[in-house]
Design a protein around this motif. Structure first.
Motif, PDB file in Angstrom:
ATOM      1  N   GLU A 593       0.809  -1.215   0.000  1.00  0.00           N
ATOM      2  CA  GLU A 593       0.000   0.000   0.000  1.00  0.00           C
ATOM      3  C   GLU A 593       0.838   1.259   0.000  1.00  0.00           C
ATOM      4  OE1 GLU A 593      -1.973  -1.176   3.575  1.00  0.00           O
ATOM      5  OE2 GLU A 593      -3.874  -1.273   2.515  1.00  0.00           O
ATOM      6  N   GLY A 594       2.191   1.098   0.006  1.00  0.00           N
ATOM      7  CA  GLY A 594       3.058   2.257   0.083  1.00  0.00           C
ATOM      8  C   GLY A 594       3.617   2.381   1.483  1.00  0.00           C
ATOM      9  N   ALA A 595       4.759   3.000   1.552  1.00  0.00           N
ATOM     10  CA  ALA A 595       5.456   3.076   2.827  1.00  0.00           C
ATOM     11  C   ALA A 595       4.718   3.930   3.843  1.00  0.00           C
ATOM     12  CB  ALA A 595       6.861   3.629   2.600  1.00  0.00           C
ATOM     13  N   LEU A 596       4.038   4.962   3.356  1.00  0.00           N
ATOM     14  CA  LEU A 596       3.441   5.923   4.290  1.00  0.00           C
ATOM     15  C   LEU A 596       1.925   5.921   4.249  1.00  0.00           C
ATOM     16  CD1 LEU A 596       5.867   8.893   3.589  1.00  0.00           C
ATOM     17  CD2 LEU A 596       6.078   7.070   5.268  1.00  0.00           C
ATOM     18  N   GLN A 597       1.330   5.096   3.397  1.00  0.00           N
ATOM     19  CA  GLN A 597      -0.120   5.019   3.319  1.00  0.00           C
ATOM     20  C   GLN A 597      -0.523   3.553   3.385  1.00  0.00           C
ATOM     21  OE1 GLN A 597      -1.215   6.909  -0.324  1.00  0.00           O
ATOM     22  NE2 GLN A 597      -0.572   8.946   0.336  1.00  0.00           N
ATOM     23  N   ARG A 598      -1.009   3.123   4.486  1.00  0.00           N
ATOM     24  CA  ARG A 598      -1.387   1.730   4.629  1.00  0.00           C
ATOM     25  C   ARG A 598      -2.388   1.595   5.767  1.00  0.00           C
ATOM     26  NH1 ARG A 598       3.489   2.331   7.202  1.00  0.00           N
ATOM     27  NH2 ARG A 598       3.663   1.381   9.266  1.00  0.00           N
ATOM     28  N   THR A 599      -3.115   0.504   5.730  1.00  0.00           N
ATOM     29  CA  THR A 599      -4.098   0.230   6.778  1.00  0.00           C
ATOM     30  C   THR A 599      -3.605  -0.850   7.712  1.00  0.00           C
ATOM     31  OG1 THR A 599      -5.172  -1.367   5.339  1.00  0.00           O
ATOM     32  CG2 THR A 599      -5.998   0.882   5.259  1.00  0.00           C
ATOM     33  N   THR A 600      -2.485  -1.534   7.363  1.00  0.00           N
ATOM     34  CA  THR A 600      -1.942  -2.589   8.212  1.00  0.00           C
ATOM     35  C   THR A 600      -0.586  -2.173   8.728  1.00  0.00           C
ATOM     36  OG1 THR A 600      -0.938  -3.682   6.323  1.00  0.00           O
ATOM     37  CG2 THR A 600      -3.145  -4.392   6.932  1.00  0.00           C
ATOM     38  N   GLY A 601      -0.191  -2.743   9.852  1.00  0.00           N
ATOM     39  CA  GLY A 601       1.107  -2.419  10.428  1.00  0.00           C
ATOM     40  C   GLY A 601       2.219  -3.156   9.726  1.00  0.00           C
ATOM     41  N   GLY A 602       3.466  -2.867  10.153  1.00  0.00           N
ATOM     42  CA  GLY A 602       4.618  -3.544   9.595  1.00  0.00           C
ATOM     43  C   GLY A 602       5.615  -2.566   9.018  1.00  0.00           C
ATOM     44  N   THR A 603       6.827  -3.061   8.792  1.00  0.00           N
ATOM     45  CA  THR A 603       7.905  -2.213   8.290  1.00  0.00           C
ATOM     46  C   THR A 603       8.333  -2.583   6.888  1.00  0.00           C
ATOM     47  OG1 THR A 603       9.578  -3.694   9.183  1.00  0.00           O
ATOM     48  CG2 THR A 603       8.782  -1.953  10.635  1.00  0.00           C
ATOM     49  N   GLY A 604       7.830  -3.676   6.317  1.00  0.00           N
ATOM     50  CA  GLY A 604       8.290  -4.099   5.007  1.00  0.00           C
ATOM     51  C   GLY A 604       9.609  -4.838   5.044  1.00  0.00           C
ATOM     52  N   LEU A 605      10.032  -5.293   6.227  1.00  0.00           N
ATOM     53  CA  LEU A 605      11.301  -6.004   6.355  1.00  0.00           C
ATOM     54  C   LEU A 605      11.120  -7.497   6.612  1.00  0.00           C
ATOM     55  CD1 LEU A 605      13.280  -3.470   8.586  1.00  0.00           C
ATOM     56  CD2 LEU A 605      13.468  -3.792   6.134  1.00  0.00           C
ATOM     57  N   GLY A 606       9.922  -7.920   6.949  1.00  0.00           N
ATOM     58  CA  GLY A 606       9.703  -9.308   7.352  1.00  0.00           C
ATOM     59  C   GLY A 606      10.063 -10.308   6.269  1.00  0.00           C
ATOM     60  N   LEU A 607       9.552 -10.113   5.029  1.00  0.00           N
ATOM     61  CA  LEU A 607       9.839 -11.062   3.958  1.00  0.00           C
ATOM     62  C   LEU A 607      11.300 -10.992   3.520  1.00  0.00           C
ATOM     63  CD1 LEU A 607       6.605 -10.771   1.779  1.00  0.00           C
ATOM     64  CD2 LEU A 607       7.259 -12.593   3.355  1.00  0.00           C
ATOM     65  N   ALA A 608      11.904  -9.811   3.594  1.00  0.00           N
ATOM     66  CA  ALA A 608      13.337  -9.705   3.278  1.00  0.00           C
ATOM     67  C   ALA A 608      14.161 -10.515   4.277  1.00  0.00           C
ATOM     68  CB  ALA A 608      13.765  -8.242   3.281  1.00  0.00           C
ATOM     69  N   ILE A 609      13.774 -10.487   5.555  1.00  0.00           N
ATOM     70  CA  ILE A 609      14.462 -11.285   6.577  1.00  0.00           C
ATOM     71  C   ILE A 609      14.277 -12.773   6.299  1.00  0.00           C
ATOM     72  CG2 ILE A 609      14.421 -11.899   9.024  1.00  0.00           C
ATOM     73  CD1 ILE A 609      13.790  -8.959   9.616  1.00  0.00           C
ATOM     74  N   CYS A 610      13.066 -13.180   5.929  1.00  0.00           N
ATOM     75  CA  CYS A 610      12.809 -14.588   5.621  1.00  0.00           C
ATOM     76  C   CYS A 610      13.677 -15.067   4.457  1.00  0.00           C
ATOM     77  CB  CYS A 610      11.331 -14.791   5.288  1.00  0.00           C
ATOM     78  SG  CYS A 610      10.226 -14.569   6.699  1.00  0.00           S
ATOM     79  N   ARG A 611      13.790 -14.240   3.431  1.00  0.00           N
ATOM     80  CA  ARG A 611      14.601 -14.637   2.282  1.00  0.00           C
ATOM     81  C   ARG A 611      16.065 -14.809   2.669  1.00  0.00           C
ATOM     82  NH1 ARG A 611      14.693 -10.901  -3.007  1.00  0.00           N
ATOM     83  NH2 ARG A 611      15.475  -9.413  -1.469  1.00  0.00           N
ATOM     84  N   GLN A 612      16.591 -13.896   3.462  1.00  0.00           N
ATOM     85  CA  GLN A 612      17.983 -14.008   3.889  1.00  0.00           C
ATOM     86  C   GLN A 612      18.219 -15.303   4.664  1.00  0.00           C
ATOM     87  OE1 GLN A 612      20.762 -12.144   3.458  1.00  0.00           O
ATOM     88  NE2 GLN A 612      19.737 -10.759   2.036  1.00  0.00           N
ATOM     89  N   ILE A 613      17.289 -15.643   5.548  1.00  0.00           N
ATOM     90  CA  ILE A 613      17.458 -16.845   6.377  1.00  0.00           C
ATOM     91  C   ILE A 613      17.403 -18.105   5.521  1.00  0.00           C
ATOM     92  CG2 ILE A 613      16.424 -18.206   8.232  1.00  0.00           C
ATOM     93  CD1 ILE A 613      15.424 -15.542   9.432  1.00  0.00           C
ATOM     94  N   ILE A 614      16.392 -18.208   4.661  1.00  0.00           N
ATOM     95  CA  ILE A 614      16.218 -19.417   3.850  1.00  0.00           C
ATOM     96  C   ILE A 614      17.390 -19.606   2.890  1.00  0.00           C
ATOM     97  CG2 ILE A 614      14.768 -20.531   2.126  1.00  0.00           C
ATOM     98  CD1 ILE A 614      13.646 -20.585   4.963  1.00  0.00           C
ATOM     99  N   GLN A 615      17.835 -18.532   2.266  1.00  0.00           N
ATOM    100  CA  GLN A 615      18.946 -18.651   1.319  1.00  0.00           C
ATOM    101  C   GLN A 615      20.244 -19.033   2.010  1.00  0.00           C
ATOM    102  OE1 GLN A 615      19.026 -14.972  -0.888  1.00  0.00           O
ATOM    103  NE2 GLN A 615      17.389 -15.620  -2.279  1.00  0.00           N
ATOM    104  N   ARG A 616      20.422 -18.646   3.262  1.00  0.00           N
ATOM    105  CA  ARG A 616      21.629 -19.047   3.992  1.00  0.00           C
ATOM    106  C   ARG A 616      21.687 -20.557   4.180  1.00  0.00           C
ATOM    107  NH1 ARG A 616      25.589 -15.136   4.187  1.00  0.00           N
ATOM    108  NH2 ARG A 616      24.576 -13.104   4.424  1.00  0.00           N
ATOM    109  N   TRP A 617      20.537 -21.220   4.177  1.00  0.00           N
ATOM    110  CA  TRP A 617      20.500 -22.676   4.338  1.00  0.00           C
ATOM    111  C   TRP A 617      20.504 -23.401   2.998  1.00  0.00           C
ATOM    112  CZ3 TRP A 617      15.888 -22.103   8.216  1.00  0.00           C
ATOM    113  CH2 TRP A 617      16.370 -21.621   9.442  1.00  0.00           C
ATOM    114  N   GLY A 618      20.663 -22.672   1.898  1.00  0.00           N
ATOM    115  CA  GLY A 618      20.665 -23.290   0.583  1.00  0.00           C
ATOM    116  C   GLY A 618      19.281 -23.551   0.026  1.00  0.00           C
ATOM    117  N   GLY A 619      18.250 -22.956   0.628  1.00  0.00           N
ATOM    118  CA  GLY A 619      16.891 -23.151   0.151  1.00  0.00           C
ATOM    119  C   GLY A 619      16.413 -21.997  -0.716  1.00  0.00           C
ATOM    120  N   MET A 620      15.156 -22.064  -1.110  1.00  0.00           N
ATOM    121  CA  MET A 620      14.519 -21.024  -1.926  1.00  0.00           C
ATOM    122  C   MET A 620      13.225 -20.603  -1.244  1.00  0.00           C
ATOM    123  SD  MET A 620      14.917 -22.492  -5.812  1.00  0.00           S
ATOM    124  CE  MET A 620      13.736 -23.804  -5.462  1.00  0.00           C
TER     125      MET A 620
END
Length: 657
Positions: A593-620
């Motif tokens: 919804e955009g960084a400054l206009q949204r109806t839900t909480g969050g920072t937009g970093l959660g999925l980026a963190i998940c990708r970093q963790i999974i790729q470190r283990w050789g997964g996708m």
């Protein structure tokens, strides 16, 4: 009229013991002038027959034949007409023949006098390989007979007089008189009974020898100049190609085509490889007609004796005849490969840059006979290989620069997003906390119910700030590689239960959608860090709950993807994702919804963190969705521990709120 038979061929049939010699045009000019000067210096009336290939050559000598005609009435000049030359009886007889006539390729001059006879019968020798002479007219080569023997001169004169009769039958009486006068018995000198012939052979022979040697030297010099010119032209073409494009594929395509064309190889290959590679894929190729293509073929390098020689000596390697000259250690399989592709003569030139092997330029001859590589050809290919090496390094540096520019642009966007998001995420809760605390401090008589609302609001916004800072720190540690991983065998159901506990602790149970866990029997153990795996599951579940209404459904499932990886899926029936944004959702600070206009909480970093963790283990990790309001599915893979047997699990299907 056009006659296809050669005068030289007819003469050699009559004189089978004679062998033609090779002459340069400059030598024939000197001989012809010497023979003409002999006529002009004498007092007798000889028979003179001269054949010029084309009218323009005759025009250069016409003045001499007008003077010769003053000596004799038996002078015949033959040429292929271009402008005004025709059959004509004037000071001497001119005979025109068709440009397609065999005489158009021959050079004749026959002189029969009272006391001497000379004969020059030659045919031009086609030499397609003499392009290196830079088109010098004096280097045209002829083969034929030059002699002072009267018998040979009489035979040649007879053949030419018969030929003239076919062109100009009206000259039959004059030609018969010429035969009777010059082709009969030996003509005696006026001084006595003995036949005397003036034979200037020693002088003229030395002159011709000198001219031939000089011409060979000139020809050799011309070839050296032509080879240098060809080399410089090819290098120039490569330099222009490099300047026009920094695309290595385009550069290699230009190089392989130019090298193949200039050197006339049956097959020219250029491929990228390193000294440690065992195979290479043929991507760039030049082929002569009817030669099979190797493009796309995986070319062996370990068993290749020439490649091993190249990486050992850092120099070019070649084989004149692959049937005989290959090293004895060459395997039968590789010999069979060379036979299969018809490779007879073989040259490998390395593409080096500062002792680093970048690729190979390979030339192959596939004819029935072997071809020898000259030092000039090898030097030319090595010069091109040097240019290719420079071009590849420049293209590689440019590509790295492009990557750096893209990374800098991404960092700049990240910085902008960081400023915007942190400014909003920190300022908004801080403002709320400040208002709540000021209200509590300045309003001592505030009702307990309102006071509790103020405290809850301040605590909620403080938690938002803590979560934002925690996500920043987590992503920073993951991207910098400062995480200490503790992989261990894990049972996925236990990790899912812990992830669900996190979700229930953070959300009001009444607001959660229906969550179903569906796991198959005999689910294998996985190898992962339990703490970080729970973090991934919690963030994916939190994300699904955030965008799924409480009447929706979230499903957690897993199944082996193959023998090495287990696939886990978190699917929901929520808002969904546009297909074009399925990759973008894993970028840092991305929010639909955009960084400054949204109806839900969050920072937009959660999925980026998940990708970093999974790729470190050789997964996708990836997302799937049919679009808006179609729900979404997030999949990720984890490594399986194949050596550990897990107790069978009953097919579990649990529903929680």
């Amino acid at each position: 009229m056009s006659i296809s038979t050669s005068v030289l061929a007819d003469l050699l049939k009559v004189l089978p013991d004679w062998r033609p010699q090779m002459y340069f045009k400059s030598s024939l000019i000197a001989l012809s002038h010497a023979m003409e000067d002999q006529v002009l210096a004498g007092s007798s009336a000889p028979l003179v027959i001269a054949t010029f290939q084309q009218e323009r050559f005759y025009r250069q000598e016409a003045h001499r034949y007008r003077r010769i005609a003053e000596k004799s009435d038996q002078v015949y000049v033959l040429a292929a007409p271009e402008t005004e030359f025709r059959n004509h009886s004037g000071d001497y007889e001119t005979v025109a023949f068709a440009p397609t006539d065999a005489l158009a390729q021959e050079w004749h001059l026959v002189v029969l006098g009272d006391s001497y006879a000379t004969c020059l019968i030659c045919r031009e020798k086609s030499s397609p390989g003499d392009e290196s002479t830079l088109g010098m007219d004096s280097n045209r080569r002829f083969e034929g007979i030059w002699t002072f023997e009267r018998q040979v001169a009489q035979e040649a004169a007879g053949i030419l007089l018969d030929r003239i009769l076919r062109y100009r039958p009206e000259l039959a009486r004059k030609l018969a008189q010429a035969k009777q006068t010059y082709l009969g018995a030996f003509v005696k000198s006026q001084g006595g009974d003995e036949s005397v012939e003036t034979n200037p052979d020693p002088f003229v022979g030395r002159l011709v020898t000198y001219l031939q040697v000089s011409q060979y030297k000139l020809m050799k010099a011309y070839r050296a100049i032509a080879a240098q010119e060809k080399r410089e032209r090819l290098i120039h073409l490569m330099t222009v190609a490099i300047r026009r494009s920094l695309n290595p594929e385009e550069i290699l395509e230009v190089a392989v085509e130019k090298v193949g064309q200039v050197l006339g190889a049956c097959r020219c290959l250029i491929y990228r490889c390193r000294a440690t590679d065992t195979t290479a894929t043929i991507a760039h190729e030049f082929l002569s007609p009817n030669v099979p293509s190797l493009q796309g073929i995986t070319w062996p390098l370990t068993e290749n004796p020439l490649f091993q020689t190249v990486i050992t000596t850092n120099e070019s390697a070649w084989v004149k005849d692959t049937h005989q000259d290959l090293p004895p250690t060459t395997s039968p399989e590789f010999r069979q490969l060379l036979t299969q592709w018809g490779i007879r003569s073989w040259l490998l030139v390395p593409v080096f840059y500062q002792e680093r092997l970048l690729g190979i330029v390979e030339l192959q001859h596939c004819g029935p006979r072997p071809e020898e590589w000259t030092s000039e050809e090898i030097g030319l290919v090595e010069a091109i290989a040097n240019q290719v090496g420079v071009a590849l390094i420049q293209a590689e540096a440019y590509a790295h620069l492009e990557d750096l520019n893209q990374q800098l642009a991404a960092l700049d966007r990240t910085r902008s997003n960081l400023v915007a998001i942190t400014g909003h995420e920190l300022r908004t809760p801080l403002s709320t906390i400040q208002v709540c605390l000021e209200s509590l401090s300045t309003e001592p008589d505030m009702p307990p119910e309102l006071r509790q609302v103020m405290l809850n609001t301040a605590l909620s916004d403080a938690e938002r700030m803590r979560k934002l800072i925690q996500d920043f720190l987590t992503l920073s540690k993951l991207e910098s590689g400062r995480v200490d991983w503790n992989p261990e065998p894990l049972a996925l159901p236990e990790c899912i239960d812990l992830g669900l506990s996190h979700i229930r602790a953070r959300h009001n149970p009444q607001d959660l959608p229906q969550i179903i866990t569906h796991l198959p029997e005999n689910l294998p153990l996985i190898e992962a860090d339990g703490e970080w795996l729970v973090e991934v599951l919690a963030k994916l579940l939190d994300n699904a709950c955030k965008f799924t209404p409480h009447k929706g459904k979230i499903t957690i499932s897993a199944h082996p993807r193959d023998k090495r990886m287990l696939q886990v899926t978190v699917a929901d029936t929520g808002r969904g994702i546009e297909p074009k944004r399925l990759e973008t959702v894993f970028d840092r600070f991305y929010q639909e919804e955009g960084a400054l206009q949204r109806t839900t909480g969050g920072t937009g970093l959660g999925l980026a963190i998940c990708r970093q963790i999974i790729q470190r283990w050789g997964g996708m990790i990836w997302a799937e969705s049919q679009g808006k309001d179609q729900g979404s599915s997030f999949h990720f893979t984890l490594p399986i521990i194949p050596s550990v047997e897990t107790p069978p699990l009953k097919n579990k299907k649990r529903t929680t709120r």
